[in-house]
Design a protein around this motif. Structure first.
Motif, PDB file in Angstrom:
ATOM      1  N   GLN A  59       0.832  -1.209   0.000  1.00  0.00           N
ATOM      2  CA  GLN A  59       0.000   0.000   0.000  1.00  0.00           C
ATOM      3  C   GLN A  59       0.865   1.257   0.000  1.00  0.00           C
ATOM      4  O   GLN A  59       0.550   2.237  -0.675  1.00  0.00           O
ATOM      5  CB  GLN A  59      -0.937   0.007   1.209  1.00  0.00           C
ATOM      6  N   GLU A  60       1.953   1.228   0.741  1.00  0.00           N
ATOM      7  CA  GLU A  60       2.859   2.371   0.763  1.00  0.00           C
ATOM      8  C   GLU A  60       3.488   2.593  -0.611  1.00  0.00           C
ATOM      9  O   GLU A  60       3.593   3.728  -1.084  1.00  0.00           O
ATOM     10  CB  GLU A  60       3.940   2.156   1.820  1.00  0.00           C
ATOM     11  N   ALA A  61       3.897   1.497  -1.265  1.00  0.00           N
ATOM     12  CA  ALA A  61       4.491   1.614  -2.600  1.00  0.00           C
ATOM     13  C   ALA A  61       3.474   2.157  -3.598  1.00  0.00           C
ATOM     14  O   ALA A  61       3.811   3.008  -4.440  1.00  0.00           O
ATOM     15  CB  ALA A  61       5.015   0.253  -3.064  1.00  0.00           C
ATOM     16  N   ILE A  62       2.234   1.698  -3.509  1.00  0.00           N
ATOM     17  CA  ILE A  62       1.181   2.183  -4.394  1.00  0.00           C
ATOM     18  C   ILE A  62       0.945   3.676  -4.159  1.00  0.00           C
ATOM     19  O   ILE A  62       0.829   4.459  -5.102  1.00  0.00           O
ATOM     20  CB  ILE A  62      -0.136   1.395  -4.173  1.00  0.00           C
ATOM     21  N   SER A  63       0.896   4.079  -2.900  1.00  0.00           N
ATOM     22  CA  SER A  63       0.681   5.489  -2.577  1.00  0.00           C
ATOM     23  C   SER A  63       1.825   6.355  -3.100  1.00  0.00           C
ATOM     24  O   SER A  63       1.590   7.419  -3.690  1.00  0.00           O
ATOM     25  CB  SER A  63       0.548   5.683  -1.068  1.00  0.00           C
ATOM     26  N   ASP A  64       3.057   5.901  -2.897  1.00  0.00           N
ATOM     27  CA  ASP A  64       4.213   6.655  -3.376  1.00  0.00           C
ATOM     28  C   ASP A  64       4.176   6.807  -4.897  1.00  0.00           C
ATOM     29  O   ASP A  64       4.407   7.898  -5.433  1.00  0.00           O
ATOM     30  CB  ASP A  64       5.519   5.973  -2.966  1.00  0.00           C
ATOM     31  N   ARG A  65       3.879   5.710  -5.595  1.00  0.00           N
ATOM     32  CA  ARG A  65       3.838   5.756  -7.057  1.00  0.00           C
ATOM     33  C   ARG A  65       2.699   6.651  -7.540  1.00  0.00           C
ATOM     34  O   ARG A  65       2.861   7.413  -8.492  1.00  0.00           O
ATOM     35  CB  ARG A  65       3.688   4.340  -7.611  1.00  0.00           C
ATOM     36  N   THR A  66       1.554   6.597  -6.877  1.00  0.00           N
ATOM     37  CA  THR A  66       0.422   7.437  -7.255  1.00  0.00           C
ATOM     38  C   THR A  66       0.760   8.907  -7.063  1.00  0.00           C
ATOM     39  O   THR A  66       0.462   9.745  -7.929  1.00  0.00           O
ATOM     40  CB  THR A  66      -0.825   7.067  -6.425  1.00  0.00           C
ATOM     41  N   ASN A  67       1.386   9.239  -5.941  1.00  0.00           N
ATOM     42  CA  ASN A  67       1.793  10.624  -5.705  1.00  0.00           C
ATOM     43  C   ASN A  67       2.806  11.087  -6.745  1.00  0.00           C
ATOM     44  O   ASN A  67       2.752  12.225  -7.224  1.00  0.00           O
ATOM     45  CB  ASN A  67       2.358  10.785  -4.292  1.00  0.00           C
ATOM     46  N   GLU A  68       3.707  10.202  -7.104  1.00  0.00           N
ATOM     47  CA  GLU A  68       4.704  10.519  -8.126  1.00  0.00           C
ATOM     48  C   GLU A  68       4.020  10.782  -9.472  1.00  0.00           C
ATOM     49  O   GLU A  68       4.368  11.732 -10.175  1.00  0.00           O
ATOM     50  CB  GLU A  68       5.682   9.356  -8.244  1.00  0.00           C
ATOM     51  N   HIS A  69       3.036   9.971  -9.805  1.00  0.00           N
ATOM     52  CA  HIS A  69       2.306  10.165 -11.058  1.00  0.00           C
ATOM     53  C   HIS A  69       1.547  11.484 -11.044  1.00  0.00           C
ATOM     54  O   HIS A  69       1.495  12.188 -12.065  1.00  0.00           O
ATOM     55  CB  HIS A  69       1.342   9.008 -11.299  1.00  0.00           C
ATOM     56  N   SER A  70       0.970  11.820  -9.905  1.00  0.00           N
ATOM     57  CA  SER A  70       0.248  13.090  -9.794  1.00  0.00           C
ATOM     58  C   SER A  70       1.188  14.268 -10.032  1.00  0.00           C
ATOM     59  O   SER A  70       0.835  15.226 -10.730  1.00  0.00           O
ATOM     60  CB  SER A  70      -0.402  13.222  -8.420  1.00  0.00           C
ATOM     61  N   GLU A  71       2.384  14.197  -9.469  1.00  0.00           N
ATOM     62  CA  GLU A  71       3.372  15.261  -9.669  1.00  0.00           C
ATOM     63  C   GLU A  71       3.757  15.362 -11.137  1.00  0.00           C
ATOM     64  O   GLU A  71       3.861  16.463 -11.686  1.00  0.00           O
ATOM     65  CB  GLU A  71       4.613  14.996  -8.813  1.00  0.00           C
ATOM     66  N   GLN A  75       3.258  18.500 -13.762  1.00  0.00           N
ATOM     67  CA  GLN A  75       4.351  19.060 -14.559  1.00  0.00           C
ATOM     68  C   GLN A  75       3.973  19.088 -16.038  1.00  0.00           C
ATOM     69  O   GLN A  75       4.225  20.077 -16.735  1.00  0.00           O
ATOM     70  CB  GLN A  75       5.630  18.245 -14.363  1.00  0.00           C
ATOM     71  N   HIS A  76       3.375  18.010 -16.522  1.00  0.00           N
ATOM     72  CA  HIS A  76       2.967  17.952 -17.930  1.00  0.00           C
ATOM     73  C   HIS A  76       1.898  18.998 -18.228  1.00  0.00           C
ATOM     74  O   HIS A  76       1.927  19.639 -19.276  1.00  0.00           O
ATOM     75  CB  HIS A  76       2.461  16.566 -18.280  1.00  0.00           C
ATOM     76  N   GLU A  77       0.969  19.156 -17.313  1.00  0.00           N
ATOM     77  CA  GLU A  77      -0.090  20.150 -17.514  1.00  0.00           C
ATOM     78  C   GLU A  77       0.480  21.541 -17.577  1.00  0.00           C
ATOM     79  O   GLU A  77       0.058  22.362 -18.402  1.00  0.00           O
ATOM     80  CB  GLU A  77      -1.117  20.048 -16.389  1.00  0.00           C
ATOM     81  N   LYS A  78       1.473  21.840 -16.735  1.00  0.00           N
ATOM     82  CA  LYS A  78       2.104  23.165 -16.763  1.00  0.00           C
ATOM     83  C   LYS A  78       2.814  23.405 -18.091  1.00  0.00           C
ATOM     84  O   LYS A  78       2.816  24.526 -18.605  1.00  0.00           O
ATOM     85  CB  LYS A  78       3.092  23.301 -15.612  1.00  0.00           C
ATOM     86  N   LEU A  79       3.414  22.348 -18.646  1.00  0.00           N
ATOM     87  CA  LEU A  79       4.100  22.504 -19.930  1.00  0.00           C
ATOM     88  C   LEU A  79       3.123  22.622 -21.094  1.00  0.00           C
ATOM     89  O   LEU A  79       3.327  23.402 -22.020  1.00  0.00           O
ATOM     90  CB  LEU A  79       5.030  21.309 -20.174  1.00  0.00           C
ATOM     91  N   LEU A  80       2.053  21.831 -21.067  1.00  0.00           N
ATOM     92  CA  LEU A  80       1.123  21.800 -22.186  1.00  0.00           C
ATOM     93  C   LEU A  80       0.102  22.939 -22.162  1.00  0.00           C
ATOM     94  O   LEU A  80      -0.343  23.394 -23.205  1.00  0.00           O
ATOM     95  CB  LEU A  80       0.384  20.451 -22.214  1.00  0.00           C
ATOM     96  N   ALA A  81      -0.283  23.369 -20.989  1.00  0.00           N
ATOM     97  CA  ALA A  81      -1.278  24.430 -20.860  1.00  0.00           C
ATOM     98  C   ALA A  81      -0.849  25.413 -19.786  1.00  0.00           C
ATOM     99  O   ALA A  81      -1.419  25.455 -18.701  1.00  0.00           O
ATOM    100  CB  ALA A  81      -2.641  23.813 -20.521  1.00  0.00           C
ATOM    101  N   PRO A  82       0.165  26.230 -20.109  1.00  0.00           N
ATOM    102  CA  PRO A  82       0.640  27.177 -19.099  1.00  0.00           C
ATOM    103  C   PRO A  82      -0.429  28.247 -18.800  1.00  0.00           C
ATOM    104  O   PRO A  82      -1.205  28.610 -19.679  1.00  0.00           O
ATOM    105  CB  PRO A  82       1.874  27.804 -19.729  1.00  0.00           C
ATOM    106  N   LYS A  83      -0.446  28.697 -17.575  1.00  0.00           N
ATOM    107  CA  LYS A  83      -1.410  29.720 -17.166  1.00  0.00           C
ATOM    108  C   LYS A  83      -0.686  31.052 -17.060  1.00  0.00           C
ATOM    109  O   LYS A  83       0.424  31.124 -16.560  1.00  0.00           O
ATOM    110  CB  LYS A  83      -2.029  29.375 -15.815  1.00  0.00           C
TER     111      LYS A  83
END
Length: 86
Positions: A59-71, A75-83
């Motif tokens: 569960q800890e590994a899943i949480s860490d990977r999910t948080n990493e994916h969210s980050e 980052q991708h959203e900031k590059l593709l659709a900057p505000k």
């Protein structure tokens, strides 16, 4: 490729029926002794079953990977659709 690009898949914990049966039998025998249930309760608290330990680590590994994916998605959203603020 960086270390992050070479991630290992996260595998769910595998059950070990022999270990679980052995622990159950041992706890049942100890509980036959008067006051044994107090000892098994303490033992379960201080030494949780391996399956539970593996599940918590998974569960800890899943949480860490999910948080990493969210980050990464952020980052991708900031590059593709900057505000821009005016």
């Amino acid at each position: 490729m960086s270390d992050q690009d070479e991630r290992k898949p996260i595998r769910p914990p595998a059950a070990d029926p022999k270990r679980e049966i052995g622990r159950t039998i041992t706890e049942a025998v100890v509980e036959l002794v008067p006051g044994g249930n107090v000892l098994t309760g303490l033992y379960r608290t201080t030494h949780p079953p391996k399956a539970e330990q593996d599940r918590e680590a998974w569960q800890e590994a899943i949480s860490d990977r999910t948080n990493e994916h969210s980050e990464r998605l952020d980052q991708h959203e900031k590059l593709l659709a900057p505000k821009q603020t005016v």
